[in-house]
Enzyme design. Structure first.
Site, PDB file in Angstrom:
ATOM      1  N   ASP A  66      23.847 -39.694  -1.661  1.00 20.70           N
ATOM      2  CA  ASP A  66      23.924 -38.756  -2.840  1.00 20.70           C
ATOM      3  C   ASP A  66      24.691 -37.837  -2.626  1.00 20.70           C
ATOM      4  O   ASP A  66      25.036 -36.949  -3.420  1.00 20.70           O
ATOM      5  CB  ASP A  66      22.292 -38.116  -3.143  1.00 20.70           C
ATOM      6  CG  ASP A  66      21.434 -39.186  -3.558  1.00 20.70           C
ATOM      7  OD1 ASP A  66      21.701 -40.253  -3.631  1.00 20.70           O
ATOM      8  OD2 ASP A  66      20.160 -39.051  -3.855  1.00 20.70           O
ATOM      9  N   GLU A 102       0.869  -1.315  -0.027  1.00 18.85           N
ATOM     10  CA  GLU A 102       0.012   0.069  -0.007  1.00 18.85           C
ATOM     11  C   GLU A 102       0.953   1.397   0.151  1.00 18.85           C
ATOM     12  O   GLU A 102       0.485   2.279  -0.628  1.00 18.85           O
ATOM     13  CB  GLU A 102      -0.882   0.107   1.286  1.00 18.85           C
ATOM     14  CG  GLU A 102      -1.836  -1.196   1.482  1.00 18.85           C
ATOM     15  CD  GLU A 102      -1.331  -2.417   2.243  1.00 18.85           C
ATOM     16  OE1 GLU A 102      -2.086  -2.712   3.322  1.00 18.85           O
ATOM     17  OE2 GLU A 102       0.001  -2.651   2.078  1.00 18.85           O
TER      18      GLU A 102
END
Length: 338
Positions: free
Chosen positions: A204, A52
């Site tokens: 991983d 705003e």
């Protein structure tokens, strides 16, 4: 519908704050005078001016504010935080009409901004494109109403339902394409934290960064109940914060992430961890990439109940199943994170 037209523009503007506003919500604002947009703004970054304020500052002829309508996707704040209350600023600028997309679920606002404007004699319309405005800030809503991060589960699976080959070491089977891998990094940038399980972290050795996308790196999270993770993993390279949990309960982990103000969590693997979240009903979105290859055998993909609806999407030539939990944003169509 004029109000809906301008509210759609608010939503469009708000999305410009993606990756930068958290833990604040994305918000857009438009100021209209005599059928013409005279000001626009959005919340750019947490700690800076709200939508705003930016919209008001963009107006070249401030005198027109006294005859204008302010459209804003989320209820103006009524409390002092890192910035002053927007509701006070709107009253001070004498804007006579305010159209609000949805009420703020944050306890310090929660209708107080709307009431402050009405007490000051302003006309306030609430609920224009409410479902769309709530979907825009679904992570913010979940965090404040369910007191846990918004949880997204993401994995890629083969055409025959596996996420990887069986292995004890070596590199993981790559099921994503270079372009869909980039989209994964985009998702990482849009989440406050990213979680992998013990086996995924050990086998991983992922970096869990955003090297293929622009944006902030998420806080890295893993679980190591039996202290099996070596300290030379990428997770411990110091490039971004890493949290390691040794506790058993997902609820305890989520409660701690909530206390740390981490508003959203991306869970990337592995299969058992994903299944734990699914079985516990602890998820808000699931994105499953369907790879056009067959592995024949391997680590089975997590299972989502066939009773849960999903939307099939195509991104860069790959199909995805996109699930959205019904309680996340009721009656709102699933919206792609991509």
């Amino acid at each position: 519908m004029e109000d809906e037209k301008y509210m759609r523009r608010c939503i469009q503007l708000a999305r410009n704050g993606l990756c930068n506003t958290a833990p604040n919500p994305m918000v857009g604002a438009v100021i209209v005078h005599d059928g013409r947009i005279i000001g626009e703004g959005y919340h750019v970054r947490c700690g800076q001016a709200h939508a705003e304020v930016n919209a008001v500052r963009s107006v070249r002829e401030p005198a027109l504010l006294k005859e204008a309508t302010l459209y804003v996707s989320l209820e103006p704040c009524a409390h002092y935080g890192k910035t002053p209350p927007c509701a006070d600023m709107i009253v001070e600028k004498q804007i006579p009409r305010i159209v609000v997309g949805c009420q703020d679920p944050f306890a310090k606002v929660a209708g107080r901004g709307i009431q402050k404007l009405r007490d000051a004699g302003r006309e306030v319309v609430v609920g224009v494109l409410e479902d769309e405005c709530r979907a825009l800030i679904r992570r913010f809503i979940t965090f404040h109403t369910r007191r846990r991060p918004y949880i997204t589960l993401k994995w890629a699976e083969s055409a025959d339902g596996f996420i990887d080959r069986l292995r004890t070491d070596g590199r993981p089977t790559v099921l994503s394409s270079p372009l869909t891998s980039m989209l994964v990094h985009k998702m990482r940038a849009e989440h406050a934290a990213i979680l992998v399980g013990t086996d995924t972290a050990r086998l991983d050795n992922p970096s869990l960064n955003v090297r293929h996308w622009y944006g902030p790196a998420p806080v890295r999270v893993t679980i190591d109940r039996h202290h099996r993770l070596p300290q030379d993993l990428h997770l411990f390279d110091g490039s971004s914060p890493t949290l390691v949990y040794t506790r058993e309960s997902l609820e305890e982990i989520l409660a701690d992430l909530y206390d740390r103000q981490l508003q959203s969590l991306l869970v990337e693997g592995g299969s058992r961890l994903h299944q734990s979240f699914i079985d516990a009903g602890l998820w808000d979105e699931i994105m499953v990439e369907e790879a056009p290859v067959r592995l024949g055998e391997g680590v089975s993909a997590p299972v989502v109940s066939p009773r849960i609806p999903y939307r099939r999407e195509c991104h860069f030539g790959r199909f995805y199943r996109h699930y959205l939990a019904a309680e996340t944003c009721p009656d709102t169509p699933a919206e792609s994170l991509f």
